[in-house]
Design a protein around this motif. Structure first.
Motif, short mmCIF file in Angstrom:
data_model
loop_
_atom_site.label_atom_id
_atom_site.label_comp_id
_atom_site.label_asym_id
_atom_site.label_seq_id
_atom_site.Cartn_x
_atom_site.Cartn_y
_atom_site.Cartn_z
N TRP A 233 -2.36 4.55 8.59
CA TRP A 233 -2.11 3.23 8.01
C TRP A 233 -1.25 2.39 8.95
O TRP A 233 -1.54 1.22 9.21
N ASP B 174 -4.53 -0.44 -3.66
CA ASP B 174 -4.71 0.06 -2.30
C ASP B 174 -3.89 1.32 -2.07
O ASP B 174 -2.74 1.43 -2.51
N THR C 174 0.85 -1.19 0.00
CA THR C 174 0.00 0.00 0.00
C THR C 174 0.88 1.24 0.00
O THR C 174 1.88 1.29 0.72
N TYR D 119 -3.39 4.87 0.91
CA TYR D 119 -3.76 5.50 2.18
C TYR D 119 -3.62 7.01 2.05
O TYR D 119 -2.81 7.52 1.27
#
Length: 335
Positions: A54, A46, A33, A48
């Motif tokens: 996160w 994905d 991510t 953040y």
């Protein structure tokens, strides 16, 4: 291991992608991510918005976090969530060129040191290990316990063992299992020592660190609505002389899969609740204590003994009943 990876640049993300692929081939479950902008550029599924948020979420649901980028960024991201080396996940940081892999957190118990060594091999870099016992080539009791799936019963004594070894003092070793004495420890008299045992108290040394193997499976039956406290009291009564930490699994009939007291008891031990149908219980091999009443209610003549045996162990303590709870104990293979 459940491993969450993140990176802050294109080059770092490319390294992280390759790392996630190889670690997945090793059998780990990996996710990559990145921040929203970088994730969009690289078409990552994905992303953040906040690295700190996160990191906090991953502290709760992952075994390890790997940051590809500056260590300072990683340190600031995890700082609010660091609590205890026995519970924090492993945290690694490596530069985007893959030159140095630094375990920042949970080197021994969390497995960060071993993971760093593996990552270094994958990326062709150097694992920078700074824990004192590793630097001095000494036995690390916490790391050794994790590798053998032993429970450390006293954190103070675990630290005392490491301190004694670093000071060159004699640390003893004893085991109820057929284990070789680890290098650096001594079989014989010592003021401080390590004892591998399922027993609950005492020890062969004036100060004894007990390491408890996960060697027991419980079978439990109970009336509907039985409290966690009642179940715990029944189990403790049956396990007199044994450590609750030795319990690896609890089994019961599927009719009890949502029993609040039983679920709470398993959660308090951090062990799974395995449930079996009446037909599965009936197929358990062995001689069991029959009950026509239990058969009339559940469809099988015995729940606790059969559930304990279905764990793969041998029945060690047959059904013990009291206050609406039945408990049986099986010893798992190898013990």
């Amino acid at each position: 291991m459940n491993i969450a990876l993140t990176a802050f640049t294109r080059r770092g993300a490319a390294l992280a992608r390759n790392l996630a692929r190889v670690l997945s081939e090793d059998g780990h479950r990996c996710t990559l991510t990145c921040g929203e902008k970088l994730a969009a550029e690289l078409d990552l599924p994905d992303a953040y918005e906040s690295l700190g948020a996160w990191a906090g979420a991953r502290f709760a649901d992952q075994d390890a976090l790997i940051f590809v980028g500056a260590s300072g960024i990683a340190v600031r991201a995890i700082a609010p969530y660091v609590r205890d080396k026995f519970t924090d996940p492993a945290v690694l940081s490596l530069d985007e060129a893959g030159r140095f892999v630094v375990p920042l957190l949970s080197g021994h118990v969390g497995g960060a040191n071993d993971l760093a060594r593996r990552v270094a091999v994958i990326v062709g870099g150097t694992a920078v290990i700074s824990t004192a016992t590793d630097v001095n080539g000494l036995f690390a009791v916490d790391e050794w316990a994790v590798k053998h799936d032993f429970v450390i019963t006293d954190r103070r004594l675990a630290k005392a063992v490491s301190a004694a070894l670093l000071e060159g003092k004699r640390v003893g070793f004893a085991s109820d299992l057929p284990l070789d004495c680890p290098e650096g420890l001594y079989e014989g008299k010592a003021d401080l020592g390590v004892w591998v045992t399922c027993r609950a108290d005492g020890g062969p040394f004036p100060e004894t660190l007990r390491l408890v193997p996960k060697c027991l499976a419980l079978g439990i039956g109970c009336r509907r609505g039985t409290s966690e406290a009642a179940i715990r009291a029944a189990v403790e009564d049956v396990l007199q002389g044994w450590d609750l930490a030795a319990v690896k699994q609890v089994g019961t009939i599927d009719l009890k899969q949502d029993e609040p007291g039983l679920l709470a008891f398993c959660a308090s031990l951090g062990v799974p609740l395995a449930t079996y149908t009446a037909e599965e219980l009936q197929k358990a091999k062995g001689d069991f204590t029959p009950s026509e009443f239990v058969k009339g209610v559940t469809g099988v003549d015995n729940v606790c003994e059969r559930a304990a045996v279905l764990s793969g162990g041998r029945l060690t303590v047959p059904k013990q009943a009291g206050n609406g709870v039945t408990v049986a104990v099986a010893m798992l293979p190898g013990f």
